[in-house]
Write a protein that holds these residues in place. Structure first.
Motif, PDB file in Angstrom:
ATOM      1  N   ALA A  36       0.825  -1.207   0.000  1.00 35.40           N
ATOM      2  CA  ALA A  36       0.000   0.000   0.000  1.00 35.40           C
ATOM      3  C   ALA A  36       0.868   1.269   0.000  1.00 35.40           C
ATOM      4  N   VAL A  37       1.952   1.257   0.744  1.00 39.02           N
ATOM      5  CA  VAL A  37       2.853   2.408   0.771  1.00 39.02           C
ATOM      6  C   VAL A  37       3.502   2.605  -0.600  1.00 39.02           C
ATOM      7  N   ALA A  38       3.908   1.510  -1.233  1.00 38.12           N
ATOM      8  CA  ALA A  38       4.507   1.610  -2.571  1.00 38.12           C
ATOM      9  C   ALA A  38       3.484   2.143  -3.577  1.00 38.12           C
ATOM     10  N   GLU A  39       2.247   1.681  -3.482  1.00 34.24           N
ATOM     11  CA  GLU A  39       1.190   2.171  -4.379  1.00 34.24           C
ATOM     12  C   GLU A  39       0.915   3.647  -4.120  1.00 34.24           C
ATOM     13  N   SER A  40       0.953   4.040  -2.849  1.00 35.50           N
ATOM     14  CA  SER A  40       0.759   5.447  -2.501  1.00 35.50           C
ATOM     15  C   SER A  40       1.854   6.319  -3.114  1.00 35.50           C
ATOM     16  N   ARG A  41       3.096   5.864  -3.030  1.00 38.85           N
ATOM     17  CA  ARG A  41       4.208   6.615  -3.648  1.00 38.85           C
ATOM     18  C   ARG A  41       4.033   6.711  -5.157  1.00 38.85           C
ATOM     19  N   ARG A  42       3.626   5.597  -5.772  1.00 42.85           N
ATOM     20  CA  ARG A  42       3.421   5.602  -7.222  1.00 42.85           C
ATOM     21  C   ARG A  42       2.314   6.581  -7.613  1.00 42.85           C
ATOM     22  N   LEU A  43       1.214   6.568  -6.853  1.00 44.07           N
ATOM     23  CA  LEU A  43       0.107   7.473  -7.150  1.00 44.07           C
ATOM     24  C   LEU A  43       0.493   8.933  -6.917  1.00 44.07           C
ATOM     25  N   GLU A  44       1.277   9.198  -5.896  1.00 43.36           N
ATOM     26  CA  GLU A  44       1.726  10.567  -5.633  1.00 43.36           C
ATOM     27  C   GLU A  44       2.624  11.062  -6.764  1.00 43.36           C
ATOM     28  N   THR A  45       3.504  10.206  -7.236  1.00 45.45           N
ATOM     29  CA  THR A  45       4.369  10.565  -8.370  1.00 45.45           C
ATOM     30  C   THR A  45       3.535  10.829  -9.613  1.00 45.45           C
ATOM     31  N   GLU A  46       2.553   9.977  -9.862  1.00 49.98           N
ATOM     32  CA  GLU A  46       1.658  10.155 -11.016  1.00 49.98           C
ATOM     33  C   GLU A  46       0.881  11.462 -10.894  1.00 49.98           C
ATOM     34  N   HIS A  47       0.426  11.760  -9.681  1.00 54.24           N
ATOM     35  CA  HIS A  47      -0.323  13.001  -9.460  1.00 54.24           C
ATOM     36  C   HIS A  47       0.551  14.222  -9.741  1.00 54.24           C
ATOM     37  N   GLN A  48       1.779  14.202  -9.255  1.00 52.26           N
ATOM     38  CA  GLN A  48       2.690  15.312  -9.510  1.00 52.26           C
ATOM     39  C   GLN A  48       2.978  15.456 -10.999  1.00 52.26           C
ATOM     40  N   ARG A  49       3.158  14.334 -11.691  1.00 52.69           N
ATOM     41  CA  ARG A  49       3.401  14.383 -13.139  1.00 52.69           C
ATOM     42  C   ARG A  49       2.206  14.986 -13.865  1.00 52.69           C
ATOM     43  N   LEU A  50       0.996  14.587 -13.458  1.00 54.23           N
ATOM     44  CA  LEU A  50      -0.206  15.125 -14.093  1.00 54.23           C
ATOM     45  C   LEU A  50      -0.386  16.608 -13.788  1.00 54.23           C
ATOM     46  N   GLN A  51      -0.008  17.052 -12.595  1.00 54.09           N
ATOM     47  CA  GLN A  51      -0.095  18.473 -12.269  1.00 54.09           C
ATOM     48  C   GLN A  51       0.862  19.283 -13.153  1.00 54.09           C
ATOM     49  N   VAL A  52       2.060  18.769 -13.355  1.00 47.27           N
ATOM     50  CA  VAL A  52       3.021  19.452 -14.232  1.00 47.27           C
ATOM     51  C   VAL A  52       2.483  19.498 -15.663  1.00 47.27           C
ATOM     52  N   GLU A  53       1.919  18.391 -16.118  1.00 45.49           N
ATOM     53  CA  GLU A  53       1.356  18.350 -17.467  1.00 45.49           C
ATOM     54  C   GLU A  53       0.177  19.315 -17.599  1.00 45.49           C
ATOM     55  N   LYS A  54      -0.637  19.393 -16.567  1.00 41.31           N
ATOM     56  CA  LYS A  54      -1.784  20.309 -16.569  1.00 41.31           C
ATOM     57  C   LYS A  54      -1.315  21.756 -16.672  1.00 41.31           C
ATOM     58  N   ARG A  55      -0.276  22.102 -15.884  1.00 38.57           N
ATOM     59  CA  ARG A  55       0.254  23.468 -15.963  1.00 38.57           C
ATOM     60  C   ARG A  55       0.847  23.752 -17.343  1.00 38.57           C
ATOM     61  N   ALA A  56       1.471  22.747 -17.932  1.00 25.97           N
ATOM     62  CA  ALA A  56       2.055  22.948 -19.256  1.00 25.97           C
ATOM     63  C   ALA A  56       0.968  23.132 -20.311  1.00 25.97           C
ATOM     64  N   GLN A  57      -0.153  22.437 -20.153  1.00 21.34           N
ATOM     65  CA  GLN A  57      -1.236  22.527 -21.126  1.00 21.34           C
ATOM     66  C   GLN A  57      -2.034  23.821 -20.973  1.00 21.34           C
TER      67      GLN A  57
END
Length: 115
Positions: A36-57
């Motif tokens: 669960a902790v590993a999945e949480s880290r993966r989801l947090e990384t994905e969320h940060q990546r999507l936030q960066v992509e959103k700002r770029a778009q």
């Protein structure tokens, strides 16, 4: 005396089985927590990546380009502006003088709605 020894032996065996089962369940829960902790880290990384992509778009230049290309929008100018009154009549645009600067000019500007 042998009965007491037999009862104590059974109690020790039950206690040992309980300890083994508890350790097994503890290991299962720890493994599940680690996943669960590993999945949480993966989801947090994905969320940060999507936030960066959103700002770029959402850059103003990209939005303006999309508005011009896809929606055929254009910037407003006084030549294409039409004013509508409360009665529904269309009033042609009025050429306004260039805005003056300073506080005295701001006090001279009329306030309120256009006719």
């Amino acid at each position: 005396m042998t009965r007491l020894n037999l009862v104590l032996l059974v109690a020790v065996m039950v206690s040992a089985m309980f300890v083994v089962r508890t350790q097994y369940e503890s290991r299962l829960l720890f493994t599940e927590l680690d996943r669960a902790v590993a999945e949480s880290r993966r989801l947090e990384t994905e969320h940060q990546r999507l936030q960066v992509e959103k700002r770029a778009q959402a850059t103003p230049l990209r939005i303006e380009k999309l508005a011009r290309d896809r929606l055929q929008m254009r910037t407003t100018t006084p030549a294409i502006t039409q004013y509508v009154t409360d009665g529904g009549a269309i009033v042609p645009p009025v050429a306004e003088p260039a805005p003056a600067t300073g506080t005295a000019a701001a006090a001279q500007r009329p306030s309120g709605r256009r006719p």
